[in-house]
Design an enzyme around this catalytic site. Structure first.
Site, PDB file in Angstrom:
ATOM      1  CG  ASP A   1       3.465  -1.007  23.427  1.00 50.94           C
ATOM      2  OD1 ASP A   1       4.362  -1.907  24.170  1.00 50.94           O
ATOM      3  OD2 ASP A   1       3.820   0.289  23.369  1.00 50.94           O
TER       4      ASP A   1
ATOM      5  CG  HIS B   1       1.944   7.892  31.899  1.00 45.82           C
ATOM      6  ND1 HIS B   1       1.208   6.807  30.904  1.00 45.82           N
ATOM      7  CD2 HIS B   1       3.161   7.762  31.688  1.00 45.82           C
ATOM      8  CE1 HIS B   1       2.311   5.982  30.679  1.00 45.82           C
ATOM      9  NE2 HIS B   1       3.481   6.564  31.011  1.00 45.82           N
TER      10      HIS B   1
ATOM     11  CG  ASP C   1      -1.639   7.962  30.626  1.00 51.01           C
ATOM     12  OD1 ASP C   1      -1.418   8.680  29.679  1.00 51.01           O
ATOM     13  OD2 ASP C   1      -1.515   7.468  31.329  1.00 51.01           O
TER      14      ASP C   1
HETATM   15  C1  XLS Z   1       6.690   2.623  26.765  1.00 55.14           C
HETATM   16  C2  XLS Z   1       6.606   2.088  28.406  1.00 55.14           C
HETATM   17  C3  XLS Z   1       5.640   2.786  28.809  1.00 55.14           C
HETATM   18  C4  XLS Z   1       5.675   2.348  30.489  1.00 55.14           C
HETATM   19  C5  XLS Z   1       5.192   3.697  31.389  1.00 55.14           C
HETATM   20  O1  XLS Z   1       7.478   1.768  26.012  1.00 55.14           O
HETATM   21  O2  XLS Z   1       6.325   0.669  28.160  1.00 55.14           O
HETATM   22  O3  XLS Z   1       4.351   2.451  28.548  1.00 55.14           O
HETATM   23  O4  XLS Z   1       5.264   1.573  30.772  1.00 55.14           O
HETATM   24  O5  XLS Z   1       5.550   4.812  31.030  1.00 55.14           O
HETATM   25 NI    NI Z   2       6.755  -0.213  26.296  1.00 57.28          NI
END
Ligand code: XLS
Ligand code: NI
Ligand code: NI
Length: 436
Positions: free
Chosen positions: A308, A100, A103
């Site tokens: 995640d 992004h 980032d």
């Molecule tokens: C958040 C999303 C994000 C997207 C990119 O849950 O997974 O990380 O992949 O903005």
């Molecule tokens: Ni996500």
């Protein structure tokens, strides 16, 4: 010159299944041919810049746990971050990365300064790509972290935010194009609502569609050859997100005439949050002709939240890559690790180990999937299950050549009397378990 962040760790090598070296691949062997193609070209791994280099280890109850020399707002820190990031991509042999705007560049005092910062860092990333051969899988705009986006980006009740978001997306599409990105992603974390009491849902959907049309028009205007991808997610951070799941996004694309321009970036953890399996989302996107790319990061099944984590469940990966193979594999898409370490994993080596495990797990899943395809392990019983549809009468029915009353007459005349057959689920589950 190395930054020294990873100490004396050398490029991660494939050592085979018997290796106990935590800094070696046991299954990911880039040059190995699987189903007629190099493993690296099947999987197209990408590292996500944000979780590994921008996220500082915070959770709702505590702040930064990681100690990284690039934390800070100066351009020099942003460049150090890029140096370490590309060192890591190279150590891992990851062919791609994703980022992004927020980032990679320091936030400026206004739009113009943020754009200037972005352009400076994009030039730097371009040099790093040249030096290392690492490529950009996708770029995207962070339209959710800054407080200006708290009530949405394109779906904000304030048109100033819509305009600011559109302008930001333009700069990120330019950056993606300049860096030769294969895709451009839109994930709408704040595109949704907390309460209908303050939300005009119809208006917000129209606004979101306007933005997506602007994106598609601009793509064609600048001649961007990559794919525009929307990443569905049902909730978090917003209570209800409009891009709930693949089916919902497809309905949205159809309504606004965008179904031939936009494909899906499907994330494992988001599928689970939406109450689906990952393979359901993949199979549906493929059936609807909108399969694009994947974010391969899992959730903790107990937490009900987007945790995640790196993937570590081979049987699940096998079913996922089975769908990817059935869909014909990736074209512009790939396997992005939108994964972050647990906040206690503070050592530089942990960053490598997380990715190594994820890449190995995907490689095992891919190999199992390819073998299932090759053997027709699931496809043979499947076509058998539907085989009666091949008869001429039933083909005519499918084509609409018989009306309801014709069918009623035919059923009576032929004395059609359906006999239930076993769905053989346990048998099929056992078949899959032979491969994983
Ligand atoms: C958040 C999303 C994000 C997207 C990119 O849950 O997974 O990380 O992949 O903005
Ligand atoms: Ni996500
Ligand atoms: Ni994601």
């Amino acid at each position: 010159m190395s930054t020294g962040f990873f100490g004396d760790i050398q490029k991660i090598k494939y050592e085979g299944p018997d290796s106990t070296n935590p800094l070696a691949f046991r299954f990911y062997n880039p040059d190995e041919i699987v189903a007629g193609k190099r493993m690296e070209d099947h999987l197209r791994f990408a590292v996500a810049y944000w979780h590994s280099f921008a996220w500082e280890g915070s959770d709702p109850f505590g702040g930064r746990t990681f100690d990284r020399p690039w934390y800070g707002d100066e351009m020099s820190k942003a460049k150090l971050k890029a140096d370490v990031a590309f060192e890591m991509f190279s150590l891992l042999g990851a062919p791609f990365y994703c980022f992004h705007d927020a980032d990679a560049r320091p936030e400026g005092k206004n739009f113009a300064e943020s754009t200037k910062n972005l352009n400076e860092i994009v030039d730097y990333l371009g040099e790093k790509q040249q030096q290392t051969g690492v490529k950009l899988l996708w770029g995207t705009a962070n339209l959710f972290s800054n407080r200006r986006f708290m009530a949405g980006a394109s779906t904000n009740p304030d048109p100033d935010v819509f305009a600011y978001s559109a302008a930001t997306i333009k700069t990120c599409m330019d950056a993606t194009m300049k860096l030769g990105g294969d895709n451009y992603v839109l994930w709408g974390g704040r595109e949704g609502y907390e309460t209908l009491l303050n939300t005009d849902l119809k208006r917000e959907l129209d606004q979101m569609a306007r933005m997506l049309h602007l994106v598609v028009e601009y793509k064609h205007k600048i001649g961007f050859k990559g794919t525009i991808l929307v990443e569905p997610k049902p909730q978090e951070p917003t209570k209800h997100q409009y891009d709930y799941d693949v089916a919902t996004v497809y309905g949205f694309l159809k309504k606004y005439g965008l179904e031939n321009e936009v494909k899906m970036n499907i994330e494992q953890g988001h599928a689970i949050l939406a109450g689906h399996t990952f393979e359901h989302e993949l199979a549906l996107a493929s059936a609807l002709g909108i399969f694009g790319s994947i974010d391969m990061n899992r959730n903790d099944y107990q937490s009900g939240w987007d945790t995640d984590q790196f993937p570590n469940n081979v049987p699940e990966m096998a079913l996922a890559y089975y769908q990817v193979l059935l869909a014909g594999g990736f074209t512009t898409g790939g396997t992005n690790f939108d994964s972050k370490l647990r906040r206690q994993s503070i050592d530089p080596a942990d960053l490598l180990i997380g990715h190594i495990g994820g890449m190995d797990c995907c490689a095992r899943g891919l190999k199992a999937a390819a073998k299932m395809v090759e053997d027709g392990a699931l496809s043979k019983p499947l076509s058998e299950r539907y085989s009666k549809w091949d008869s001429p009468e039933y083909q005519k029915m499918l084509r609409g050549e018989y009306k309801l009353d014709d069918i009623a007459g035919w059923v009576e005349k032929q004395d059609i009397n359906p006999q239930p057959k076993s769905g053989r689920q346990e048998y099929l589950e056992n078949v899959v378990n032979r491969y994983v």
